[in-house]
Structures are given as C-alpha cells and as structure tokens.
Scaffold this motif. Sequence first.
Motif, short mmCIF file in Angstrom:
data_model
loop_
_atom_site.label_atom_id
_atom_site.label_comp_id
_atom_site.label_asym_id
_atom_site.label_seq_id
_atom_site.Cartn_x
_atom_site.Cartn_y
_atom_site.Cartn_z
N UNK A 285 35.36 79.69 26.95
CA UNK A 285 35.24 78.31 27.38
C UNK A 285 33.96 77.66 26.86
N UNK A 286 32.86 78.40 26.85
CA UNK A 286 31.60 77.84 26.38
C UNK A 286 31.69 77.47 24.90
N UNK A 287 32.40 78.29 24.13
CA UNK A 287 32.53 77.99 22.71
C UNK A 287 33.35 76.73 22.48
N UNK A 288 34.29 76.44 23.34
CA UNK A 288 35.09 75.21 23.20
C UNK A 288 34.18 73.98 23.25
N UNK A 289 33.20 73.99 24.13
CA UNK A 289 32.26 72.86 24.23
C UNK A 289 31.43 72.75 22.96
N UNK A 290 30.99 73.89 22.44
CA UNK A 290 30.21 73.88 21.19
C UNK A 290 31.08 73.38 20.05
N UNK A 291 32.30 73.91 19.94
CA UNK A 291 33.21 73.50 18.87
C UNK A 291 33.48 72.00 18.94
N UNK A 292 33.63 71.47 20.14
CA UNK A 292 33.94 70.05 20.31
C UNK A 292 32.82 69.15 19.80
N UNK A 293 31.60 69.68 19.75
CA UNK A 293 30.47 68.86 19.30
C UNK A 293 30.32 68.85 17.78
N UNK A 294 31.08 69.69 17.07
CA UNK A 294 30.99 69.78 15.61
C UNK A 294 32.29 69.31 14.97
N UNK A 295 32.21 68.94 13.72
CA UNK A 295 33.42 68.62 12.97
C UNK A 295 34.24 69.89 12.82
N UNK A 296 35.56 69.84 13.04
CA UNK A 296 36.39 71.05 12.95
C UNK A 296 36.25 71.79 11.62
N UNK A 297 36.13 71.05 10.52
CA UNK A 297 35.97 71.71 9.22
C UNK A 297 34.65 72.48 9.15
N UNK A 298 33.64 71.96 9.82
CA UNK A 298 32.34 72.63 9.85
C UNK A 298 32.41 73.91 10.69
N UNK A 299 33.12 73.83 11.81
CA UNK A 299 33.31 75.02 12.65
C UNK A 299 34.00 76.11 11.85
N UNK A 300 35.05 75.73 11.11
CA UNK A 300 35.78 76.72 10.32
C UNK A 300 34.92 77.30 9.21
#
Length: 134
Positions: A1-16
């Motif tokens: 769940x904590x990672x979902x919040x972090x992922x939401x703050x970044x561009x999806x392509x950047x997360x990948x």
Amino acid sequence: EHLRAVFASLAPSKVLSDVVLPVAKDLEEAEKTRFLLAFLEWAGSLKETEIKELGNQLATFKWIPTEDGTVHEVKACFDPEESPESFGLVRQRRAKIGPSVTEAGLRSDVVWRVLRTCGIKRDISWEDAVEEAE
C-alpha cells in the motif's frame, strides 16, 4: 500500500524505468513475472495512453512465460483467450500467466486488459505467418 502512494506521485513511465525494471532484471523468472504482473495491475487505473507507453517500454523486456516453456516480451506473446489456436506458433507463445496471477492474488481481468493494451497479440501477424511457414 505504501508503494502505491509513492508510485502515484511519479509518472508511470518513470516508475517502470527507474524502479520496476531495474529490480525485475535481477529476480528469478517466476518472481519477476509476479512482480511485473502486480505492477500491471497497479497500472490498470492509468489512462490508455499511459498504459500503451508502458507497453512500449516493456517491448524488449522478456518476462512472460509461454506454453512452450520459454519467456518472451509482451508483444511476442499471444492472449490465450483471444488468439487463433490452429497455428503452432500461437500455441507455443501463448502466455501462461494464470497461475502467477492467482498466486499473487491479482485481479485477472485488470491484468489481461492492461496486457492487451500493452500489445499482447490477439491475432497472427504477417511476420508470424512467415515464421509459422518456415
């Protein structure tokens, strides 16, 4: 769940590109598959254009196990539910991820929708037909 919040703050392509792929490349095949499937489930809430961009980023990354026991990129695999079964190539490259989706407790409808948007094959292409004939 904590990672979902972090992922939401970044561009999806950047997360990948900066998080998911560097971690995935060092995982064993089964773990890599579950990890990337979980990422795709998360990506299910994104816009279609963002999902297609993720599919382009995954274009050269081999991580989907197939019926013949090999691992391929998303765009080299076939959707087991929506592809022609009469071709040997299709049977060999049919994605075999059902057990991984179940083991990880993921929503299969979301995962398959994202994989289809990322470019998993539903039909045989001209290039596939040529390969089948050879």
